[in-house]
Design a protein around this motif. Sequence first.
Motif, PDB file in Angstrom:
ATOM      1  N   LEU A 244       0.832  -1.210   0.000  1.00 33.55           N
ATOM      2  CA  LEU A 244       0.000   0.000   0.000  1.00 33.55           C
ATOM      3  C   LEU A 244       0.864   1.257   0.000  1.00 33.55           C
ATOM      4  O   LEU A 244       0.527   2.257  -0.647  1.00 33.55           O
ATOM      5  CB  LEU A 244      -0.924  -0.006   1.209  1.00 33.55           C
ATOM      6  N   VAL A 247       2.128   1.845  -3.584  1.00 36.11           N
ATOM      7  CA  VAL A 247       1.077   2.430  -4.426  1.00 36.11           C
ATOM      8  C   VAL A 247       0.852   3.892  -4.042  1.00 36.11           C
ATOM      9  O   VAL A 247       0.728   4.767  -4.913  1.00 36.11           O
ATOM     10  CB  VAL A 247      -0.232   1.621  -4.293  1.00 36.11           C
ATOM     11  N   SER A 248       0.804   4.163  -2.740  1.00 41.57           N
ATOM     12  CA  SER A 248       0.620   5.540  -2.270  1.00 41.57           C
ATOM     13  C   SER A 248       1.762   6.430  -2.727  1.00 41.57           C
ATOM     14  O   SER A 248       1.552   7.590  -3.106  1.00 41.57           O
ATOM     15  CB  SER A 248       0.523   5.571  -0.738  1.00 41.57           C
ATOM     16  N   GLY A 250       3.626   6.078  -5.405  1.00 43.90           N
ATOM     17  CA  GLY A 250       3.453   6.374  -6.827  1.00 43.90           C
ATOM     18  C   GLY A 250       2.406   7.451  -7.066  1.00 43.90           C
ATOM     19  O   GLY A 250       2.620   8.386  -7.846  1.00 43.90           O
ATOM     20  N   LEU A 251       1.270   7.331  -6.379  1.00 45.09           N
ATOM     21  CA  LEU A 251       0.228   8.347  -6.501  1.00 45.09           C
ATOM     22  C   LEU A 251       0.710   9.701  -5.987  1.00 45.09           C
ATOM     23  O   LEU A 251       0.405  10.746  -6.574  1.00 45.09           O
ATOM     24  CB  LEU A 251      -1.011   7.912  -5.716  1.00 45.09           C
TER      25      LEU A 251
END
Length: 263
Positions: A244, A247-248, A250-251
């Motif tokens: 997680l 992914v965070s 990258g965002l």
Amino acid sequence: FRAVGLGAGILFNYKIIGHAEENYSIILASIGLIYGIGFTVMCLRVKEGDYPPPPESSPAHPVLGAIGDYFRDCFSKPYYLWVFIFLALANVAFVPVNLFSIYAAKSFGMSMDLYGKYLVVTFITSFLLAFPLGWLADRFHPLRIGLAALLLYAVLMAIGFVWIHDLKSFGFVFLGHGILSGTFFTGTAAIAQLLFPKLKFAQFAAAAGLIAAFFNMVLGPVLGAVLDRLGSDYRYTFLAGSMLAVVSLGLGLFVHRRWQQHG
């Protein structure tokens, strides 16, 4: 704000959590009472400022018109949608370990008293870091501090998933989890104020809260079901946290680039 909260956490975990299994009713009732009194006093003491009058709503359907305006304001701009999703995922990156940490501690033979002492160490460390992190956030921006914390967290949790094998290794990684999650929350305490429109801050913060609440509601049951299938191997909570966080991150980098493009 962070310092006071951490102080309460230190007191609770040093003195009380070791007795939680035998006296949970009185502990929960006391927490509710203290929270209720504190929240009520805050509401009575905080004074409202002066604001411009709200825009006119549809006279035929004032409530529906206000709801429509709210959703158009908050959810029709792609940039802010990305900000909402980034903040939601970044906050839930720490949930897998937090949500199942007591079960994980017990699976490695850690008592609740020792578990509380580990949390005390993380809170004291976070307390000491609060002051330099506040300076760093002012100097480099909370978004950048948050991205750095997510990167470190992703790496440490991935290492923890592979390395944890006994009480001592679990305790070490759990300390790292607590310190880095505290670093993120302290370093990004003002991130919403700097990313959301000033004149509509409250409604944008509420919209972000809606997205975050959805992710929180979904993550717990899903992760619980996965752990059941994996034989309650709680090392996977560290892997979930790491994934997680990646992914965070990258965002967050995407949001950072768009934020710079918007000036």
